[in-house]
Design a protein around this motif. Structure first.
Motif, PDB file in Angstrom:
ATOM      1  N   PHE A   1       4.091  -4.019   7.224  1.00  0.00           N
ATOM      2  CA  PHE A   1       2.672  -3.678   7.191  1.00  0.00           C
ATOM      3  C   PHE A   1       2.460  -2.169   7.215  1.00  0.00           C
ATOM      4  O   PHE A   1       1.602  -1.642   6.511  1.00  0.00           O
ATOM      5  N   SER A   2       3.240  -1.453   8.015  1.00  0.00           N
ATOM      6  CA  SER A   2       3.121   0.011   8.016  1.00  0.00           C
ATOM      7  C   SER A   2       3.617   0.590   6.690  1.00  0.00           C
ATOM      8  O   SER A   2       3.063   1.569   6.187  1.00  0.00           O
ATOM      9  N   ASP A   3       4.642  -0.021   6.111  1.00  0.00           N
ATOM     10  CA  ASP A   3       5.128   0.433   4.808  1.00  0.00           C
ATOM     11  C   ASP A   3       4.065   0.241   3.729  1.00  0.00           C
ATOM     12  O   ASP A   3       3.836   1.132   2.907  1.00  0.00           O
ATOM     13  N   LEU A   4       3.425  -0.903   3.753  1.00  0.00           N
ATOM     14  CA  LEU A   4       2.379  -1.181   2.777  1.00  0.00           C
ATOM     15  C   LEU A   4       1.196  -0.233   2.957  1.00  0.00           C
ATOM     16  O   LEU A   4       0.661   0.304   1.977  1.00  0.00           O
ATOM     17  N   ALA A   5       0.813   0.023   4.205  1.00  0.00           N
ATOM     18  CA  ALA A   5      -0.288   0.951   4.468  1.00  0.00           C
ATOM     19  C   ALA A   5       0.067   2.355   3.994  1.00  0.00           C
ATOM     20  O   ALA A   5      -0.766   3.049   3.391  1.00  0.00           O
ATOM     21  N   THR A   6       1.299   2.787   4.232  1.00  0.00           N
ATOM     22  CA  THR A   6       1.739   4.109   3.793  1.00  0.00           C
ATOM     23  C   THR A   6       1.724   4.199   2.266  1.00  0.00           C
ATOM     24  O   THR A   6       1.284   5.197   1.699  1.00  0.00           O
ATOM     25  N   TRP A   7       2.188   3.152   1.604  1.00  0.00           N
ATOM     26  CA  TRP A   7       2.194   3.141   0.144  1.00  0.00           C
ATOM     27  C   TRP A   7       0.769   3.213  -0.388  1.00  0.00           C
ATOM     28  O   TRP A   7       0.487   3.979  -1.309  1.00  0.00           O
ATOM     29  N   LEU A   8      -0.131   2.421   0.185  1.00  0.00           N
ATOM     30  CA  LEU A   8      -1.517   2.420  -0.281  1.00  0.00           C
ATOM     31  C   LEU A   8      -2.208   3.755  -0.034  1.00  0.00           C
ATOM     32  O   LEU A   8      -2.978   4.234  -0.868  1.00  0.00           O
TER      33      LEU A   8
END
Length: 94
Positions: free
Chosen positions: A57-64
């Motif tokens: 979830f943190s990876d996805l937020a960082t990517w977005l």
């Protein structure tokens, strides 16, 4: 990395501006999460499975956030041409 960026921002107050170099921080986050997931599948350690479960979830937020910064820094609506002097999300114009 995020903690270091916050500390840098609080101590020096630089402007938060998109840079293509941010992608060099996004990539390792995803790779480490994927590698930890594969390791958790190979080893019988249930505690190790918690890391990729929550870090995705943190990876996805960082990517977005990085993608959003790329697109907003471009400074153009999606239906208009992109200015030549800004960073590009999709590479060089052809």
């Amino acid at each position: 990395m995020f903690g270091l960026r916050l500390w840098n921002h609080w101590t020096t107050r630089p402007a938060v501006v998109y840079s293509p170099a941010y992608w060099t921080m996004v990539f390792p986050l995803g790779i480490y999460t994927a590698a930890t997931n594969r390791l958790a599948e190979a080893l019988p350690l249930p505690a190790l499975q918690l890391i990729p479960t929550y870090f995705i979830f943190s990876d996805l937020a960082t990517w977005l956030l990085t993608w959003g910064g790329c697109c907003t820094t471009s400074g153009y609506p999606l239906n208009q041409r992109q200015p030549r002097d800004r960073y590009r999300c999709f590479g060089p114009e052809r």
